[in-house]
Design an enzyme around this catalytic site. Structure first.
Site, short mmCIF file in Angstrom:
data_model
loop_
_atom_site.label_atom_id
_atom_site.label_comp_id
_atom_site.label_asym_id
_atom_site.label_seq_id
_atom_site.Cartn_x
_atom_site.Cartn_y
_atom_site.Cartn_z
N ASP A 1 0.82 -1.22 0.00
CA ASP A 1 0.00 0.00 0.00
C ASP A 1 0.85 1.27 0.00
O ASP A 1 0.48 2.28 0.60
CB ASP A 1 -0.97 0.01 1.20
CG ASP A 1 -1.78 -1.27 1.27
OD1 ASP A 1 -2.27 -1.68 0.21
OD2 ASP A 1 -1.91 -1.85 2.37
N GLY B 1 -4.48 -4.48 -4.23
CA GLY B 1 -5.46 -3.46 -4.60
C GLY B 1 -4.70 -2.22 -5.01
O GLY B 1 -4.26 -1.45 -4.17
N HIS B 2 -4.50 -2.06 -6.30
CA HIS B 2 -3.73 -0.92 -6.79
C HIS B 2 -4.67 0.19 -7.23
O HIS B 2 -5.45 0.02 -8.17
CB HIS B 2 -2.81 -1.36 -7.94
CG HIS B 2 -1.70 -2.26 -7.48
ND1 HIS B 2 -0.94 -3.03 -8.32
CD2 HIS B 2 -1.23 -2.51 -6.24
CE1 HIS B 2 -0.05 -3.71 -7.62
NE2 HIS B 2 -0.21 -3.41 -6.35
N GLN C 1 1.96 -5.94 -3.16
CA GLN C 1 2.34 -5.96 -1.74
C GLN C 1 3.68 -5.23 -1.57
O GLN C 1 4.05 -4.45 -2.42
CB GLN C 1 2.39 -7.38 -1.18
CG GLN C 1 1.04 -8.08 -1.08
CD GLN C 1 0.61 -8.75 -2.37
OE1 GLN C 1 1.41 -9.39 -3.04
NE2 GLN C 1 -0.65 -8.61 -2.72
N LYS D 1 1.90 2.19 -5.09
CA LYS D 1 2.57 1.69 -6.30
C LYS D 1 1.70 1.88 -7.54
O LYS D 1 2.20 2.24 -8.59
CB LYS D 1 2.90 0.19 -6.15
CG LYS D 1 3.96 -0.10 -5.11
CD LYS D 1 4.28 -1.58 -5.07
CE LYS D 1 3.14 -2.43 -4.54
NZ LYS D 1 2.76 -2.19 -3.14
#
Ligand code: IMP
Length: 431
Positions: A13, A40-41, A224, A16
């Site tokens: 988080d 979750g990007h 991650q 990225k």
């Protein structure tokens, strides 16, 4: 640079998705090499927010080919849900997505086993995302996993699924007290998805090696963060894949020596989701304030993220491991209003002070962070576009990080939007 890898140097988080979207301009391929839909990007384009889980972040840049490498674990149900959601919002995915034939599948029993294993662990639970990631990678290592290529061959898929279910149903019933999964309905669901999968499937390593020979630009997108890496992270409170840049070779079939540059991403403070050591964690009101200001809720699970100050030891360790060439620091705007801004520069354990990240997380038990304090700033900086227009305190903070981490920081992000990026000449202190 024709092959660049982007990695998080904290516990995930780090922002990225946003930085990759910025870097993906002019890039031909964006490639995921590990993880699954636990990621979750978040990317904000023209005020619209997109949260990507499996589809690489290059999908929002028309003309980019997006590759899911063999190191990723693919839940086909979630993949098509994500594709359909993006297509509904006008993002063309069908023409620009490729999936490795070697990628392993997440099947329904992986999710049930993930939840069951967490229940068994009780207080020692990892706090997983519940997406079946660990059990899918466990099957891969145990050589009982099913791969995308298996899905495409109806008979082979039936044989392998039947064999897998024979074992998994026993475990589900006897260890976890869960009902068995029906072969017929599982087979029908996935056989239907197989037809949709066909046009995407490729030999991703071959595709990427050829593209590289032709001089195309490739960006590898880590999911991650390094501190969640299976080997390098705070085991067992980690995810089950190689999140560092070393995951690229095994996870895509791209030769490691052809990676030209590693770009690290760090948030201006730290967050962590799930259990496990977090030495610079900030409990109480200040931590809550950081969470609210930074909107620190999991992009995948919605869980509140644990928040804390920047951890120099963890970031330095991750930067060294990855051989990070340059660093982007994100969310600097979130620190506005905090005074002082603190950085953990050591951990005090009994009578001694650790200055490097320990190999065994047990060495962190009972340790207290040693902080260095910096003057805060009050100004809103989300519209600032030049480094010298930032408040002096914010500049001092970034310059300190650059010197203390020994890596140039040419990119500072001050908000979620594509345009909220400050480019600067790295200082002399950085290598
Ligand atoms: P898993 O990857 O679902 O097995 O979860 C293992 C650990 O990694 C848990 O602490 C999760 O919260 C964490 N984790 C997994 N994916 C992400 C991510 O994308 N961002 C932050 N933490 C993550």
């Amino acid at each position: 640079m024709s092959a660049v890898c982007v990695v998080g140097v904290q516990w995930g988080d780090e922002g990225k998705g946003k930085v990759i979207d910025v870097l993906a301009k002019g890039v031909d391929f964006v490639v995921r090499y590990q993880g699954g839909n636990n990621a979750g990007h978040t990317v904000v384009v023209g005020g619209e927010t997109f949260v990507l889980h499996l589809v690489p972040s290059g999908v929002l840049r028309p003309g980019t080919v997006n590759v899911i490498g063999n190191g990723v674990v693919v839940d086909p149900v979630q993949l098509f849900r994500e594709i359909d959601g993006l297509e509904r919002r006008g993002v063309r995915v069908a023409e620009c997505l490729r999936v490795s034939a070697r990628a392993h599948l997440i099947l329904p029993y992986h999710r049930t086993l993930d939840a069951g294993a967490e229940r068994w662990k009780g207080a020692g639970r990892i706090g997983t995302t519940g997406r079946g990631i660990g059990p899918a990678y466990a099957d891969k290592a145990a050589r009982t996993g099913l791969r995308v290529a298996d899905l495409l061959d109806r008979e082979r898929f039936a044989t392998r699924l039947r064999a897998a279910l024979a074992e998994k149903n026993e475990v589900l019933a006897k260890v976890y007290g869960e009902p068995p999964l029906s072969f017929e309905s599982t087979f029908e669901t996935y056989a239907a998805l197989a037809e949709r999968m066909v046009p995407f499937v490729c030999d991703a390593g071959d595709l990427l090696r050829r593209a590289h020979r032709e001089g195309r630009k490739i960006l590898f997108e880590g999911a991650q963060g390094t501190m969640l890496d299976l080997d390098a992270g705070t085991y067992p409170y980690v995810t089950s894949s190689s999140t560092g840049c070393w995951g690229v070779a095994g996870g895509t079939g791209f030769p490691p020596r052809r990676i030209d540059e590693v770009v690290g991403i760090a948030k201006a403070y730290c967050t962590r989701v799930g259990e496990g050591p977090f030495p610079s964690e900030l409990p109480g009101d200040l931590g809550d304030l950081l969470r609210e200001r930074g909107k620190e809720y999991g992009a995948t699970t919605g869980r509140p993220r644990r928040c804390g100050w920047f951890d120099l030891l963890a970031a330095r360790y991750a930067i060294e491991l990855n051989g990070v060439d340059r660093l982007a620091v994100t969310n600097v705007d979130v620190l506005s209003g905090f005074d002082p801004i603190r950085v953990a520069v050591g951990y005090r354990c009994g009578g001694r002070v650790l200055e490097s990240f320990p190999a065994d997380r047990a060495d962190l038990d009972g340790c207290a962070p040693v902080f260095r304090d910096f003057r805060g700033f009050r100004e809103e900086i989300t519209a600032v576009t030049a480094f010298d227009r930032l408040p002096q305190e914010a500049r001092t903070y970034v310059e300190f990080l650059e010197g203390a981490l020994g890596v140039p920081i040419p990119v500072v992000s001050v908000g979620p939007g594509r345009e909220q990026v400050i480019r600067r000449d790295p200082g002399k202190g950085a290598r």
